[in-house]
Design a protein around this motif. Sequence first.
Motif, short mmCIF file in Angstrom:
data_model
loop_
_atom_site.label_atom_id
_atom_site.label_comp_id
_atom_site.label_asym_id
_atom_site.label_seq_id
_atom_site.Cartn_x
_atom_site.Cartn_y
_atom_site.Cartn_z
N ASN A 175 -33.93 9.41 24.54
CA ASN A 175 -34.64 8.60 25.81
C ASN A 175 -33.30 8.23 26.69
O ASN A 175 -33.43 8.20 28.03
CB ASN A 175 -35.06 7.36 25.11
CG ASN A 175 -36.52 7.44 24.52
OD1 ASN A 175 -37.06 8.36 25.00
ND2 ASN A 175 -36.90 6.34 23.56
N TRP A 176 -32.36 7.98 26.30
CA TRP A 176 -30.97 7.66 27.18
C TRP A 176 -31.03 9.07 28.15
O TRP A 176 -30.78 8.75 29.36
CB TRP A 176 -29.68 7.53 26.42
CG TRP A 176 -29.85 6.46 25.69
CD1 TRP A 176 -30.34 5.52 25.38
CD2 TRP A 176 -28.82 6.57 24.41
NE1 TRP A 176 -30.03 4.57 24.42
CE2 TRP A 176 -28.96 5.22 23.72
CE3 TRP A 176 -27.66 7.03 24.15
CZ2 TRP A 176 -28.25 4.75 22.75
CZ3 TRP A 176 -26.78 7.02 22.91
CH2 TRP A 176 -27.24 5.58 22.22
N GLU A 177 -31.06 10.19 27.37
CA GLU A 177 -30.65 11.28 28.26
C GLU A 177 -31.79 11.67 29.04
O GLU A 177 -31.59 12.97 29.70
CB GLU A 177 -30.18 12.25 27.36
CG GLU A 177 -28.94 11.96 26.41
CD GLU A 177 -28.35 12.99 25.58
OE1 GLU A 177 -28.92 14.06 25.71
OE2 GLU A 177 -27.30 12.86 24.82
N THR A 178 -33.07 11.25 29.26
CA THR A 178 -34.18 11.66 29.91
C THR A 178 -34.23 10.29 30.83
O THR A 178 -35.45 10.31 31.49
CB THR A 178 -35.15 11.89 29.06
OG1 THR A 178 -35.67 11.17 28.08
CG2 THR A 178 -34.96 13.38 28.42
N GLY A 179 -33.38 9.68 30.99
CA GLY A 179 -33.62 8.53 31.98
C GLY A 179 -33.86 7.20 31.48
O GLY A 179 -34.00 6.09 32.30
N LYS A 180 -34.22 6.74 30.32
CA LYS A 180 -34.42 5.37 29.71
C LYS A 180 -33.16 4.64 29.72
O LYS A 180 -32.15 5.14 29.44
CB LYS A 180 -35.00 5.55 28.59
CG LYS A 180 -35.80 4.26 28.30
CD LYS A 180 -36.62 4.19 27.04
CE LYS A 180 -37.12 2.81 26.48
NZ LYS A 180 -37.76 2.77 25.03
N GLU A 181 -33.38 3.48 30.10
CA GLU A 181 -31.85 2.68 30.25
C GLU A 181 -31.39 2.38 28.86
O GLU A 181 -31.91 2.04 27.89
CB GLU A 181 -32.43 1.28 30.80
CG GLU A 181 -31.05 0.72 31.33
CD GLU A 181 -31.33 -0.58 32.21
OE1 GLU A 181 -30.98 -1.81 31.75
OE2 GLU A 181 -32.08 -0.48 33.23
N ILE A 182 -30.05 2.54 28.70
CA ILE A 182 -29.35 2.38 27.47
C ILE A 182 -29.00 0.88 27.19
O ILE A 182 -28.92 0.45 28.36
CB ILE A 182 -27.87 3.38 27.36
CG1 ILE A 182 -27.29 3.17 26.18
CG2 ILE A 182 -26.95 3.00 28.55
CD1 ILE A 182 -26.03 4.11 26.01
N SER A 183 -29.20 0.53 26.17
CA SER A 183 -28.92 -0.95 26.04
C SER A 183 -27.35 -1.25 26.12
O SER A 183 -26.54 -0.51 25.83
CB SER A 183 -29.20 -1.45 24.50
OG SER A 183 -28.36 -0.84 23.70
N PRO A 184 -27.06 -2.18 26.53
CA PRO A 184 -25.60 -2.73 26.79
C PRO A 184 -24.81 -2.53 25.41
O PRO A 184 -23.65 -2.05 25.39
CB PRO A 184 -25.61 -4.19 27.01
CG PRO A 184 -26.91 -4.48 27.52
CD PRO A 184 -27.79 -3.73 26.90
N GLN A 185 -25.31 -2.84 24.21
CA GLN A 185 -24.77 -2.62 23.06
C GLN A 185 -24.55 -1.10 22.75
O GLN A 185 -23.30 -0.90 22.24
CB GLN A 185 -25.60 -3.32 21.78
CG GLN A 185 -25.31 -4.95 21.98
CD GLN A 185 -26.61 -5.37 22.88
OE1 GLN A 185 -27.24 -4.50 23.41
NE2 GLN A 185 -26.55 -6.65 22.94
N HIS A 186 -25.59 -0.51 22.68
CA HIS A 186 -25.19 1.03 22.64
C HIS A 186 -24.26 1.62 23.60
O HIS A 186 -23.71 2.51 23.41
CB HIS A 186 -26.75 1.81 22.72
CG HIS A 186 -27.55 1.25 21.70
ND1 HIS A 186 -28.97 1.45 21.42
CD2 HIS A 186 -27.28 0.94 20.30
CE1 HIS A 186 -29.57 1.30 20.24
NE2 HIS A 186 -28.44 0.65 19.48
#
Lengths: 189, 108
Positions: A106-117
């Motif tokens: 998901n991160w790599e397809t545009g979904k926002e990464i959480s601050p912790q991750h």
Amino acid sequence: MKDTTNFRCQCGGALRHAHLVNFDFSGFAGIQVTLADTPGFECRKCGGKTIDGGLIKLFLALVGLEIVRQPERLNAEKARYLRKQLGLTQQQLADRMGIDRVTVTNWETGKEISPQHDFILRAFADNDLNGGLRRILKPAWVAKSMTTSSAALTSVRKEPPTSRSELHPLVVESVLNKLRSPGKSRVGF
Amino acid sequence: MPGPGTTEEALKWIQESVEAGRFRTAIHFDQRLQERKFDMFDVFKAIASPTGIEPYAKGICAHGGTGWRVFGLDVDGERRLAVGVEAFLDKHKRRVLCCTVIDLEKES
């Protein structure tokens, strides 16, 4: 610096040492990067340009370092860059972080990464870059850089990711200045 | 400037040279990477953890060395690629010229 080299271009022309201005490094990095001024090679016949393998490794590490230092949260391409720099598949990174592979996808397809991750991924990359740069550069300079890099990791990033993919050339410039200093340009092919 | 003669010798030569940064990329190698949607991390991964190697002449040996195709997977472990290289000796140092990268998924 000696002008000519023993190396040849595919076109048959001889390669000469050259300072390359605004060299497009994007093809090597898989992310948009322009090197403002770097030592490299230019073909006398076709005018094609390339850079030394040692420098390619160095700049790949510096791009990762620059991403770790940037204040905004990681976007898709920067998260992917750090994972690839770690040499991990999405599943391997997910296992290391204790999360599901779908989250990494998901991160790599545009979904926002959480601050912790975002924080954890940068910390992994920072640790890896620390070792990588120590193999390439002088320990004192690396220690100084890593202090700055670690300082950048002390806060969780609250800003949303941006689409900015142009990387700041300051880090690259500072290393090149080191390399241009007398007796330190040992990276030539 | 001779190069390695066997696949075992070539693989050791190529891996040690790339690991030590004693390599150079051919002009337009970066464009081939972009066209085929690979990057240098994929090239390093394929060379460090190869699935095979075979002789590969095809006119890539401009420095009197020997040509090889190193097969491997990209960092994601999903796409097969081959890196065409020339391994040669220069001033008693083992070096590698990365000539091209081939997307084996598209080729097959």
